[in-house]
Design a protein around this motif. Structure first.
Motif, PDB file in Angstrom:
ATOM      1  N   PRO A 101      18.348 -14.133  10.996  1.00  0.00           N
ATOM      2  CA  PRO A 101      17.585 -14.382  12.102  1.00  0.00           C
ATOM      3  C   PRO A 101      17.065 -13.376  12.838  1.00  0.00           C
ATOM      4  O   PRO A 101      16.116 -13.892  13.814  1.00  0.00           O
ATOM      5  CB  PRO A 101      18.903 -14.821  12.856  1.00  0.00           C
ATOM      6  CG  PRO A 101      20.096 -13.945  12.311  1.00  0.00           C
ATOM      7  CD  PRO A 101      19.877 -13.732  10.764  1.00  0.00           C
ATOM      8  N   GLN A 102      17.126 -12.228  12.389  1.00  0.00           N
ATOM      9  CA  GLN A 102      16.254 -11.143  13.448  1.00  0.00           C
ATOM     10  C   GLN A 102      15.280 -10.686  12.441  1.00  0.00           C
ATOM     11  O   GLN A 102      15.250 -10.570  11.290  1.00  0.00           O
ATOM     12  CB  GLN A 102      17.289 -10.040  13.775  1.00  0.00           C
ATOM     13  CG  GLN A 102      18.102 -10.768  14.849  1.00  0.00           C
ATOM     14  CD  GLN A 102      19.174  -9.605  15.326  1.00  0.00           C
ATOM     15  OE1 GLN A 102      19.934  -9.042  14.382  1.00  0.00           O
ATOM     16  NE2 GLN A 102      19.393  -9.248  16.742  1.00  0.00           N
ATOM     17  N   HIS A 103      14.122 -10.071  13.281  1.00  0.00           N
ATOM     18  CA  HIS A 103      13.266  -9.333  12.690  1.00  0.00           C
ATOM     19  C   HIS A 103      13.900  -7.802  12.612  1.00  0.00           C
ATOM     20  O   HIS A 103      13.926  -7.418  13.571  1.00  0.00           O
ATOM     21  CB  HIS A 103      11.889  -9.235  13.415  1.00  0.00           C
ATOM     22  CG  HIS A 103      11.069 -10.339  13.246  1.00  0.00           C
ATOM     23  ND1 HIS A 103      11.057 -11.405  14.395  1.00  0.00           N
ATOM     24  CD2 HIS A 103      10.087 -10.889  12.730  1.00  0.00           C
ATOM     25  CE1 HIS A 103      10.485 -12.496  13.997  1.00  0.00           C
ATOM     26  NE2 HIS A 103       9.788 -11.974  12.936  1.00  0.00           N
ATOM     27  N   ARG A 104      14.011  -7.298  11.406  1.00  0.00           N
ATOM     28  CA  ARG A 104      14.625  -6.159  11.430  1.00  0.00           C
ATOM     29  C   ARG A 104      13.461  -4.989  10.696  1.00  0.00           C
ATOM     30  O   ARG A 104      12.388  -5.271   9.970  1.00  0.00           O
ATOM     31  CB  ARG A 104      15.599  -6.019  10.074  1.00  0.00           C
ATOM     32  CG  ARG A 104      16.735  -6.971  10.626  1.00  0.00           C
ATOM     33  CD  ARG A 104      18.094  -6.694   9.597  1.00  0.00           C
ATOM     34  NE  ARG A 104      19.254  -7.472  10.323  1.00  0.00           N
ATOM     35  CZ  ARG A 104      20.215  -7.171  11.158  1.00  0.00           C
ATOM     36  NH1 ARG A 104      19.678  -5.794  11.572  1.00  0.00           N
ATOM     37  NH2 ARG A 104      21.019  -7.847  11.700  1.00  0.00           N
ATOM     38  N   LEU A 105      13.613  -3.719  11.360  1.00  0.00           N
ATOM     39  CA  LEU A 105      12.807  -2.712  10.989  1.00  0.00           C
ATOM     40  C   LEU A 105      12.826  -2.495   9.511  1.00  0.00           C
ATOM     41  O   LEU A 105      13.809  -2.265   8.685  1.00  0.00           O
ATOM     42  CB  LEU A 105      13.373  -1.423  11.776  1.00  0.00           C
ATOM     43  CG  LEU A 105      12.669  -0.026  11.360  1.00  0.00           C
ATOM     44  CD1 LEU A 105      11.172  -0.139  11.907  1.00  0.00           C
ATOM     45  CD2 LEU A 105      13.336   0.991  12.015  1.00  0.00           C
ATOM     46  N   LEU A 106      11.737  -2.344   8.922  1.00  0.00           N
ATOM     47  CA  LEU A 106      11.353  -2.250   7.360  1.00  0.00           C
ATOM     48  C   LEU A 106      10.608  -0.932   7.219  1.00  0.00           C
ATOM     49  O   LEU A 106      11.376   0.018   6.387  1.00  0.00           O
ATOM     50  CB  LEU A 106      10.648  -3.293   6.549  1.00  0.00           C
ATOM     51  CG  LEU A 106      10.529  -3.292   5.324  1.00  0.00           C
ATOM     52  CD1 LEU A 106      11.812  -3.438   4.737  1.00  0.00           C
ATOM     53  CD2 LEU A 106       9.135  -4.424   4.927  1.00  0.00           C
ATOM     54  N   ASN A 107       9.601  -0.697   7.616  1.00  0.00           N
ATOM     55  CA  ASN A 107       9.046   0.591   7.058  1.00  0.00           C
ATOM     56  C   ASN A 107       7.575   0.883   8.215  1.00  0.00           C
ATOM     57  O   ASN A 107       7.519   0.061   9.044  1.00  0.00           O
ATOM     58  CB  ASN A 107       8.547   0.844   6.095  1.00  0.00           C
ATOM     59  CG  ASN A 107       7.368  -0.371   5.423  1.00  0.00           C
ATOM     60  OD1 ASN A 107       6.639  -0.663   6.319  1.00  0.00           O
ATOM     61  ND2 ASN A 107       7.653  -1.100   4.448  1.00  0.00           N
ATOM     62  N   LEU A 108       7.235   2.032   8.212  1.00  0.00           N
ATOM     63  CA  LEU A 108       6.317   2.569   8.949  1.00  0.00           C
ATOM     64  C   LEU A 108       4.924   2.811   8.042  1.00  0.00           C
ATOM     65  O   LEU A 108       5.122   3.499   6.843  1.00  0.00           O
ATOM     66  CB  LEU A 108       6.398   3.830   9.841  1.00  0.00           C
ATOM     67  CG  LEU A 108       5.589   4.666  10.642  1.00  0.00           C
ATOM     68  CD1 LEU A 108       5.133   3.852  11.923  1.00  0.00           C
ATOM     69  CD2 LEU A 108       5.827   6.021  10.800  1.00  0.00           C
ATOM     70  N   ALA A 109       3.902   2.201   8.618  1.00  0.00           N
ATOM     71  CA  ALA A 109       2.504   2.519   7.705  1.00  0.00           C
ATOM     72  C   ALA A 109       1.510   3.287   8.530  1.00  0.00           C
ATOM     73  O   ALA A 109       1.303   2.953   9.511  1.00  0.00           O
ATOM     74  CB  ALA A 109       2.022   0.979   7.406  1.00  0.00           C
ATOM     75  N   VAL A 110       1.433   4.394   7.552  1.00  0.00           N
ATOM     76  CA  VAL A 110       0.606   5.259   8.377  1.00  0.00           C
ATOM     77  C   VAL A 110      -1.083   5.191   7.673  1.00  0.00           C
ATOM     78  O   VAL A 110      -1.090   5.200   6.593  1.00  0.00           O
ATOM     79  CB  VAL A 110       1.042   6.827   8.432  1.00  0.00           C
ATOM     80  CG1 VAL A 110       0.019   7.757   9.097  1.00  0.00           C
ATOM     81  CG2 VAL A 110       2.519   6.861   9.062  1.00  0.00           C
ATOM     82  N   LEU A 111      -1.890   5.111   8.642  1.00  0.00           N
ATOM     83  CA  LEU A 111      -3.234   4.755   8.132  1.00  0.00           C
ATOM     84  C   LEU A 111      -4.232   6.010   8.326  1.00  0.00           C
ATOM     85  O   LEU A 111      -4.467   6.461   9.330  1.00  0.00           O
ATOM     86  CB  LEU A 111      -3.761   3.658   8.657  1.00  0.00           C
ATOM     87  CG  LEU A 111      -2.776   2.284   8.816  1.00  0.00           C
ATOM     88  CD1 LEU A 111      -3.421   1.121   9.260  1.00  0.00           C
ATOM     89  CD2 LEU A 111      -2.269   2.114   7.248  1.00  0.00           C
ATOM     90  N   HIS A 112      -4.974   6.190   7.461  1.00  0.00           N
ATOM     91  CA  HIS A 112      -6.128   6.867   7.482  1.00  0.00           C
ATOM     92  C   HIS A 112      -7.530   6.146   7.293  1.00  0.00           C
ATOM     93  O   HIS A 112      -7.612   5.394   6.142  1.00  0.00           O
ATOM     94  CB  HIS A 112      -6.256   8.059   6.457  1.00  0.00           C
ATOM     95  CG  HIS A 112      -7.516   8.764   6.382  1.00  0.00           C
ATOM     96  ND1 HIS A 112      -7.945   9.664   7.455  1.00  0.00           N
ATOM     97  CD2 HIS A 112      -8.651   8.837   5.806  1.00  0.00           C
ATOM     98  CE1 HIS A 112      -9.162   9.988   7.230  1.00  0.00           C
ATOM     99  NE2 HIS A 112      -9.624   9.842   5.965  1.00  0.00           N
ATOM    100  N   ILE A 113      -8.238   5.888   8.348  1.00  0.00           N
ATOM    101  CA  ILE A 113      -9.344   4.770   8.224  1.00  0.00           C
ATOM    102  C   ILE A 113     -10.526   5.607   8.273  1.00  0.00           C
ATOM    103  O   ILE A 113     -10.737   6.556   9.086  1.00  0.00           O
ATOM    104  CB  ILE A 113      -9.163   3.994   9.532  1.00  0.00           C
ATOM    105  CG1 ILE A 113      -7.788   3.291   9.660  1.00  0.00           C
ATOM    106  CG2 ILE A 113     -10.366   3.114   9.852  1.00  0.00           C
ATOM    107  CD1 ILE A 113      -7.254   2.809  10.915  1.00  0.00           C
ATOM    108  N   ALA A 114     -11.554   5.209   7.462  1.00  0.00           N
ATOM    109  CA  ALA A 114     -12.649   5.649   7.235  1.00  0.00           C
ATOM    110  C   ALA A 114     -13.810   4.723   7.251  1.00  0.00           C
ATOM    111  O   ALA A 114     -13.689   3.885   6.337  1.00  0.00           O
ATOM    112  CB  ALA A 114     -12.777   6.625   5.962  1.00  0.00           C
TER     113      ALA A 114
END
Length: 331
Positions: free
Chosen positions: A294-307
């Protein structure tokens, strides 16, 4: 060789604490250097938790060696010397178990660095964005420990060769040689990127970066694989840590992997995302609610390098057991 200089307030306070044998006063004067020293240890080790431990080890060693401080160099310099050698001792033990990596996938100990723990002075050279980004941290890990220390002391902190040699108990010629070899490796690992890291200038995220992060989060929340695919550069470099899997090198491979891994089930999964920054890079915190939860649970962190408006590098971290990131476990 040491730099002879007038005593500053830091040094006078420190010497008074030493003469008094006062650990509380000692802690007060050294504590102001904690964040800068921790960033230094993180560059050496690529792991936030290890950097915390080694910073504390630095203070313990400094207390035990307090009588050796003669104020011929700044207190900060003396602490950096201790921290560098503490990290080298740690790496000598870790590298017995972990060889120099050939790829990001072989760096399971890499952890993100929370921006809130960076030194507060935005003009301090130790927080220059180029030297805290993941690409730099990963590239440095390809260097043998002493080359790594030389590069960071010379090219990041801007120490002269004589000062670095004194800190590492090497000759100036050995430091110069190590730096030349380190720069060659860094150019191989960071093609096309700027190699002068001594500039203290930092910058905030660009509007372009903010827009891409927003679109990335929107695509997740809509379960829009086509929209997500459109944000990824074709030669995307993707890794999910600490899994020791292969680094994927195309956008299609990455998306296919997410689908086959069950992260995208059209119409079934319910994503919520929160924008943040780590390592002075744009990032998204991903929360997932599945049909049986029933809850949104922490899954992961996406770190982005944007070019150029596209995601060129995406590094995912499992952050479910990283309380120091201060991410709520549920939304």
């Amino acid at each position: 060789m040491t730099d002879v200089r007038p005593l500053g307030a830091d040094e006078e306070t420190f010497l008074a604490a030493v003469r008094a044998g006062d650990p509380a006063r000692f802690a007060l004067v050294t504590e102001r250097h904690r964040r800068a020293l921790q960033v230094h240890c993180y560059r050496m080790l690529a792991n936030y938790e290890d950097a915390q431990d080694l910073t504390q080890e630095t203070f313990l060693r400094a207390w035990h060696k307090r009588e050796s401080f003669q104020a011929q160099a700044a207190l900060r310099t003396w602490l950096y010397r201790i921290a560098t050698n503490a990290c080298l001792d740690f790496l000598d033990k870790r590298n017995d178990r972990t060889p120099v990596p050939a790829a990001l996938s072989e760096l399971p100990y890499l952890q993100p660095y929370p921006d809130r723990m960076l030194p507060e002075d935005p003009q301090d050279s130790v927080v220059a964005r180029e030297t805290i980004e993941l690409a730099f941290i990963v590239a440095v890990q390809h260097l043998p420990p002493r080359q790594r220390a030389v590069l960071i002391l010379r090219d990041v902190l801007g120490w002269p060769a004589s000062k670095a040699a004194d800190a590492l108990e090497l000759t100036v010629a050995a430091v110069t040689s190590a730096l030349q070899r380190a720069r060659v490796t860094m150019r191989e690992q960071l093609p096309g990127r700027r190699l002068d890291w001594r500039s203290p200038a930092t910058r905030e995220l660009s509007n372009d970066e903010r827009e891409v992060v927003k679109s990335y989060m929107d695509a997740h929340e809509r379960n829009d694989l086509d929209g997500l695919m459109s944000l990824l550069r074709e030669d995307l470099r993707f890794a999910m840590l600490p899994d020791p899997g292969t680094v994927l090198r195309t956008a299609k491979d990455a998306v296919d992997g997410w689908v086959s891994g069950g992260l995208f089930q059209r119409g079934l999964d319910d994503w919520r995302c929160v924008a943040t920054t780590v390592n002075r890079m744009p990032a998204a915190v991903l929360y997932l609610r599945t049909p049986d939860n029933p809850q949104h649970r922490l899954l992961n962190l996406a770190v982005l390098h944007i070019a150029d408006g596209k995601i060129a590098e995406l590094t995912g971290f499992d952050v479910t057991d990283k309380p120091w990131l201060e991410l709520p476990p549920t939304l």
